[in-house]
Write a protein that holds these residues in place. Structure first.
Motif, PDB file in Angstrom:
ATOM      1  N   ALA A 258       0.669  -1.254  -0.186  1.00 15.35           N
ATOM      2  CA  ALA A 258      -0.018   0.045  -0.169  1.00 15.35           C
ATOM      3  C   ALA A 258       0.839   1.308  -0.122  1.00 15.35           C
ATOM      4  CB  ALA A 258      -0.924   0.061   1.259  1.00 15.35           C
ATOM      5  N   SER A 259       0.213   2.463  -0.559  1.00 12.65           N
ATOM      6  CA  SER A 259       1.175   3.562  -0.505  1.00 12.65           C
ATOM      7  C   SER A 259      -0.031   4.728  -0.862  1.00 12.65           C
ATOM      8  CB  SER A 259       2.043   3.634  -1.900  1.00 12.65           C
ATOM      9  OG  SER A 259       1.614   3.538  -3.052  1.00 12.65           O
ATOM     10  N   GLY A 260       0.473   6.034  -0.594  1.00 14.98           N
ATOM     11  CA  GLY A 260      -0.419   7.086  -0.988  1.00 14.98           C
ATOM     12  C   GLY A 260      -0.796   7.650   0.410  1.00 14.98           C
ATOM     13  N   GLY A 261      -0.471   7.180   1.541  1.00 16.43           N
ATOM     14  CA  GLY A 261      -1.138   7.811   2.712  1.00 16.43           C
ATOM     15  C   GLY A 261      -0.214   9.432   2.872  1.00 16.43           C
ATOM     16  N   GLY A 262      -0.686  10.095   3.981  1.00 15.60           N
ATOM     17  CA  GLY A 262      -0.101  11.372   4.079  1.00 15.60           C
ATOM     18  C   GLY A 262      -0.905  12.219   4.993  1.00 15.60           C
ATOM     19  N   LEU A 263      -0.416  13.648   5.170  1.00 15.86           N
ATOM     20  CA  LEU A 263      -1.148  14.368   5.866  1.00 15.86           C
ATOM     21  C   LEU A 263      -1.968  15.424   4.975  1.00 15.86           C
ATOM     22  CD1 LEU A 263      -1.625  16.039   8.508  1.00 15.86           C
ATOM     23  CD2 LEU A 263       0.254  17.396   8.132  1.00 15.86           C
ATOM     24  N   VAL A 264      -3.330  15.562   5.406  1.00  9.86           N
ATOM     25  CA  VAL A 264      -4.429  16.312   4.623  1.00  9.86           C
ATOM     26  C   VAL A 264      -5.247  16.988   5.564  1.00  9.86           C
ATOM     27  CG1 VAL A 264      -6.032  14.317   4.328  1.00  9.86           C
ATOM     28  CG2 VAL A 264      -5.833  16.053   2.790  1.00  9.86           C
TER      29      VAL A 264
ATOM     30  N   MET B 290     -10.353   8.961  -1.738  1.00  6.29           N
ATOM     31  CA  MET B 290     -11.045   9.348  -0.200  1.00  6.29           C
ATOM     32  C   MET B 290     -11.077  10.838  -0.495  1.00  6.29           C
ATOM     33  SD  MET B 290      -8.757   7.104   2.730  1.00  6.29           S
ATOM     34  CE  MET B 290      -7.322   8.050   2.045  1.00  6.29           C
ATOM     35  N   ASN B 291     -12.468  11.089  -0.454  1.00  4.32           N
ATOM     36  CA  ASN B 291     -12.764  12.557  -0.360  1.00  4.32           C
ATOM     37  C   ASN B 291     -13.467  13.039   0.726  1.00  4.32           C
ATOM     38  OD1 ASN B 291     -11.976  12.575  -3.173  1.00  4.32           O
ATOM     39  ND2 ASN B 291     -14.113  11.812  -3.901  1.00  4.32           N
ATOM     40  N   SER B 292     -13.631  14.521   0.875  1.00  8.86           N
ATOM     41  CA  SER B 292     -14.192  14.999   2.146  1.00  8.86           C
ATOM     42  C   SER B 292     -13.702  14.276   3.501  1.00  8.86           C
ATOM     43  CB  SER B 292     -15.454  14.465   1.943  1.00  8.86           C
ATOM     44  OG  SER B 292     -16.467  15.431   0.952  1.00  8.86           O
TER      45      SER B 292
ATOM     46  N   GLY C 201       0.525  -1.322   5.237  1.00 11.12           N
ATOM     47  CA  GLY C 201      -0.280  -0.272   5.674  1.00 11.12           C
ATOM     48  C   GLY C 201       0.334   1.075   5.390  1.00 11.12           C
ATOM     49  N   THR C 202      -0.505   1.953   5.305  1.00  9.96           N
ATOM     50  CA  THR C 202       0.047   3.337   5.289  1.00  9.96           C
ATOM     51  C   THR C 202      -0.605   4.206   5.884  1.00  9.96           C
ATOM     52  OG1 THR C 202       0.199   5.103   3.257  1.00  9.96           O
ATOM     53  CG2 THR C 202      -1.560   3.670   2.840  1.00  9.96           C
ATOM     54  N   LEU C 203      -0.129   5.559   6.486  1.00  7.30           N
ATOM     55  CA  LEU C 203      -0.789   6.051   7.546  1.00  7.30           C
ATOM     56  C   LEU C 203      -1.401   7.377   6.914  1.00  7.30           C
ATOM     57  CD1 LEU C 203      -1.168   7.020  10.301  1.00  7.30           C
ATOM     58  CD2 LEU C 203       0.945   8.306  10.147  1.00  7.30           C
ATOM     59  N   VAL C 204      -2.801   7.389   7.051  1.00  4.06           N
ATOM     60  CA  VAL C 204      -3.377   8.667   6.893  1.00  4.06           C
ATOM     61  C   VAL C 204      -3.844   9.791   7.929  1.00  4.06           C
ATOM     62  CG1 VAL C 204      -5.638   9.460   5.813  1.00  4.06           C
ATOM     63  CG2 VAL C 204      -4.558   7.670   4.792  1.00  4.06           C
TER      64      VAL C 204
ATOM     65  N   LEU D 129      -7.454  12.154  -0.736  1.00  2.00           N
ATOM     66  CA  LEU D 129      -6.304  11.458  -0.919  1.00  2.00           C
ATOM     67  C   LEU D 129      -6.728  10.160  -1.782  1.00  2.00           C
ATOM     68  CD1 LEU D 129      -4.189  10.951   2.377  1.00  2.00           C
ATOM     69  CD2 LEU D 129      -3.545  12.254   0.249  1.00  2.00           C
ATOM     70  N   ARG D 130      -5.669   9.612  -2.529  1.00  2.00           N
ATOM     71  CA  ARG D 130      -5.885   8.427  -3.094  1.00  2.00           C
ATOM     72  C   ARG D 130      -4.710   7.353  -2.828  1.00  2.00           C
ATOM     73  NH1 ARG D 130      -5.978   6.670  -9.759  1.00  2.00           N
ATOM     74  NH2 ARG D 130      -3.509   6.848  -9.541  1.00  2.00           N
ATOM     75  N   LEU D 131      -5.316   6.277  -1.894  1.00  2.00           N
ATOM     76  CA  LEU D 131      -4.506   5.312  -1.835  1.00  2.00           C
ATOM     77  C   LEU D 131      -4.218   4.323  -2.934  1.00  2.00           C
ATOM     78  CD1 LEU D 131      -5.642   4.673   1.914  1.00  2.00           C
ATOM     79  CD2 LEU D 131      -3.796   6.191   0.981  1.00  2.00           C
ATOM     80  N   SER D 132      -3.122   3.674  -3.003  1.00  2.00           N
ATOM     81  CA  SER D 132      -3.067   2.426  -4.127  1.00  2.00           C
ATOM     82  C   SER D 132      -2.543   1.231  -3.279  1.00  2.00           C
ATOM     83  CB  SER D 132      -1.786   3.131  -5.104  1.00  2.00           C
ATOM     84  OG  SER D 132      -2.429   4.117  -5.786  1.00  2.00           O
ATOM     85  N   CYS D 133      -2.659   0.259  -3.996  1.00  3.44           N
ATOM     86  CA  CYS D 133      -2.218  -1.124  -3.280  1.00  3.44           C
ATOM     87  C   CYS D 133      -1.794  -2.016  -4.502  1.00  3.44           C
ATOM     88  CB  CYS D 133      -3.135  -1.742  -2.524  1.00  3.44           C
ATOM     89  SG  CYS D 133      -2.549  -3.508  -2.200  1.00  3.44           S
ATOM     90  N   ALA D 134      -0.438  -1.962  -4.603  1.00  3.24           N
ATOM     91  CA  ALA D 134       0.323  -2.831  -5.834  1.00  3.24           C
ATOM     92  C   ALA D 134       0.363  -4.373  -5.259  1.00  3.24           C
ATOM     93  CB  ALA D 134       1.483  -2.289  -6.174  1.00  3.24           C
TER      94      ALA D 134
END
Length: 114
Positions: free
Chosen positions: A5-11, A81-83, A107-110, A17-22
């Motif tokens: 998984a990737s794409g997490g972050g601070l928002v 993930m919106n709103s 895991g990826t932290l949001v 945000l859009r998470l991806s899972c390869a």
């Protein structure tokens, strides 16, 4: 087979945000793919699921705000993930299920915070 998984972050609240899972190997080998999350002090919970024929299920807190999708050609699972709300803050995990067992990504932290 591994999931990453990737794409997490601070928002900020209200952001996206859009998470991806390869998926290494064939994504179509899974009957169901899904996103789960775990907030500090809480149990891991289901967020969204998608079947190998495109059926989708969403947890009530995210329905209408999150969208799960898959790209079989890219062997990738997504979560748009919106709103976003502060209560969406968690570590998000991708999962693949077959009758023979589960596979989990790392895991990826949001973090949703102003």
């Amino acid at each position: 087979v591994q999931l990453q998984a990737s794409g997490g972050g601070l928002v900020q609240p209200g952001g996206s945000l859009r998470l991806s899972c390869a998926v290494s190997g064939s994504i179509t080998s899974y009957n169901w793919l899904g996103w789960y999350r775990q907030a500090p002090g809480n149990q891991r919970e289901m967020v969204a699921l998608i079947s190998n024929i495109g059926s989708r299920n969403y947890a009530d807190p995210v329905r209408g705000r999150f969208t799960i999708s898959r790209d079989n050609a890219k062997n990738t699972l997504y979560l748009q993930m919106n709103s976003l709300k502060p209560e969406d803050t968690a570590v998000y995990y991708c999962n693949g299920w077959t009758p023979k067992g589960n596979a989990w990504g790392q895991g990826t932290l949001v973090t949703v915070s102003s």
